[in-house]
Motif scaffolding. Structure first.
Motif: not given
Lengths: 84, 269
Positions: B153-154, B150, A28, B160-161, A31-33, A35-36, B157
């Motif tokens: 969480d996607r 997982r 996680v 949020q975008s 993947e967050r890294h 994504r940003n 994302g």
């Protein structure tokens, strides 16, 4: 848990839920890294790779390109592991 | 002002439609005029879970493409006067949904309803993105299992975008975690992620925990939202969830492993 379980030694193997949590934390965060990260990052990474390969033969795992946010500016971090 | 609530998860089979049916019925039972929309175009399921599959004449896509009026397509629930269902199309594909088309339908529904519940399809493609695009609140359905966490969480994302609120610099979509198929016995044995583990990883407020329960399959067999089975653990857990969603304080229940009898403890099982 039954009486038969007492004869097995479970103490050394971590419970699978614990393994799941550790794996999830890593994936996680990774993947967050991603994504940003800016959209141009993969293309930039390819171009840097091509330039380095003109001089030294390296594989994709030997180049790391990251963008890190630091308050009001970003740092482009390029790590290249050159073979000996 | 109508509230748009998306029930989403990324992963399939975690309980989005079960939760959509239970939560929308729960809101309606509490006196709120509620409509639940099936966004799973081409693979509709909400109608059968709500026991109105034989009453579908027009669907969501017909309304978007102006082949039917909204009131022709809305199906009134026979058990609760406050609840309506807008079924998905069985024949079109997900590209039939456009931002403009969905917005028009939601705007029209907002004039009649307090809550608009959007049952998202699985995945992160067009259909799922349309279901969450105009949401004010999102209920993220998650099983205590690695791939589900997982995928949640996607989806967070994307909320949020890529939601309308994110793209237009409005206050963010309010996110809620709903853990389903929770099995306290497996957690006690260390074989299943516990609630604090999932909360720590996803870092969004916990709305409810639904225990793994025979009542869920029984309810779907009969085409009855599980909240109507008031005696069942899952039904009560969903009713608590709805109460918390409406701002009430309710302790989380059904988190303890059942105490086993002497013989079971000795011989296992």
């Amino acid at each position: 848990m039954s009486i038969f379980d007492l004869f097995r030694d479970n103490s050394k193997t971590p419970k699978s839920a614990h393994v799941a949590k550790e794996r999830l934390k890593v994936i996680v965060a990774h993947e967050r890294h991603q994504r940003n990260a800016p959209d141009y990052l993969p293309a930039l990474q390819r171009d840097i790779m091509d330039v380095i390969r003109k001089y030294v033969d390296i594989g994709p795992e030997q180049l790391q390109v990251d963008v890190n946010e630091e308050g009001n500016y970003s740092i482009l971090e390029v790590n290249v592991n050159l073979p000996k | 002002m109508a509230k748009i609530v998306v029930i989403t998860s990324g992963k399939g089979g975690v309980g989005k439609t079960t939760s959509s049916a239970a939560i929308s019925m729960g809101l309606a039972l509490r006196g709120h005029k509620t409509v639940v929309i099936d966004f799973d175009i081409g693979l509709r399921n909400l109608d059968i879970i709500m026991n109105c599959e034989r009453r579908v004449v027009f669907d969501f896509v017909n309304v978007i493409q102006q082949e039917a009026s909204l009131n022709q397509a809305l199906i009134k629930d026979k058990r609760c006067d406050n609840l309506y269902i807008l079924p998905a199309s069985q024949t079109r594909d997900k590209d039939a949904l456009t931002k403009e088309g969905v917005k028009k339908v939601l705007d029209d529904l907002a004039e009649q309803f307090d809550y608009i519940v959007c049952d998202s399809p699985a995945g992160i493609e067009q259909g799922a993105q349309m279901a969450l695009y105009y949401a004010d609140e999102a209920i993220v359905v998650t099983n205590p299992e690695v791939s589900s966490v997982r995928d949640s969480d996607r989806i967070l994302g994307i909320l949020q975008s890529k939601s309308f609120r994110a793209e237009n610099n409005q206050p963010p979509v309010r996110e809620h975690l709903l853990i389903t198929r929770f099995d306290p016995e497996r957690v006690a044995r260390g074989d299943m992620l516990d609630v604090p583990d999932i909360e720590e990883i996803l870092a969004i407020p916990l709305l409810g925990i639904i225990p793994e329960s025979q009542a869920v399959l029984n309810a779907s067999n009969k085409g009855m939202p599980v909240v109507l089975d008031e005696k069942s653990d899952a039904g009560q857990a969903y009713l608590d969830t709805v109460a918390r969603f409406l701002g009430e304080e309710k302790p989380h229940r059904f988190l303890e492993a059942q105490r086993k009898g002497f013989l079971k403890r000795v011989f296992g099982g």
